[in-house]
Design an enzyme around this catalytic site. Structure first.
Site, PDB file in Angstrom:
ATOM      1  CB  VAL A   1      -0.927   2.403  -9.746  1.00  0.00           C
ATOM      2  CG1 VAL A   1      -2.321   2.240  -9.165  1.00  0.00           C
ATOM      3  CG2 VAL A   1      -0.876   1.906 -11.180  1.00  0.00           C
ATOM      4  CB  SER A   2       4.040   3.912  -7.968  1.00  0.00           C
ATOM      5  OG  SER A   2       3.552   5.062  -7.330  1.00  0.00           O
TER       6      SER A   2
END
Length: 187
Positions: free
Chosen positions: A9-10
């Site tokens: 995920v970012s």
């Protein structure tokens, strides 16, 4: 078949749990043995990711038969990086499974589709970058100041006074609460 799951995920506000749960179900249905789960919280544009690096070390040691990833964009957004990863994975007789795209690189068509998806992921990243740059240009044209706020004149005067008293740049920076390099620019 020994499997490693990679999830990414970012931001810290996101979770890799949805990705890993879905991939665990697929592995269970196929009778694949999950050896490890690697999860990063970092931009997909970064080629150096701690957990991906650990995964690739396991691949290089031939501890893994297949890498499972939720989607190609979780693996990366640069075509060059994706192709390098695929090449490194395949050089150790390891395969790649991309769930959302339904790609299994044990087949020639799977390899071809993986490369095509990489092109689209890189295109998407470029489009995002262009939108961000356009937004910054618009903000500048409207007279909005971007970046850090300027050092107040009273602080600049204090810095110059302290330097005149013979204090080092490092001591001045600590006293006024700004970086040493910024103090150096101002004196």
């Amino acid at each position: 078949m020994k499997i490693a799951i990679y999830a990414r995920v970012s931001t810290d506000e996101q979770t890799t749990e949805n990705q890993t749960l879905g991939l665990k179900k697929v592995a269970e249905r196929n009778g694949w043995e999950i050896q490890a789960i690697y999860a990063d919280t970092i931009s997909g544009a970064k080629s150096k990711r701690p957990q991906l690096d650990k995964l690739m070390k396991a691949v290089m040691r031939k501890e893994i038969d297949m890498v499972m990833v939720w989607s190609v964009d979780r693996l990366g957004r640069s075509l060059q990086h994706l192709i390098t990863l695929l090449s490194d994975i395949h050089s150790k007789d390891c395969d790649l499974y991309l769930h959302l795209q339904g790609i299994d690189t044990t087949t020639p068509s799977g390899k071809m589709m993986f490369q095509m998806l990489g092109v689209f992921a890189e295109f998407e990243r470029s489009m995002i970058r262009e939108r961000v740059l356009a937004g910054l240009d618009r903000a500048r044209s409207q007279g909005k100041r971007l970046g850090r706020p300027p050092i107040p004149p009273i602080t600049v005067d204090k810095i110059k006074r302290l330097r005149g008293e013979g204090l080092s740049l490092r001591k001045i920076a600590k006293q006024v609460g700004i970086s040493t390099s910024k103090v150096h620019q101002l004196v």
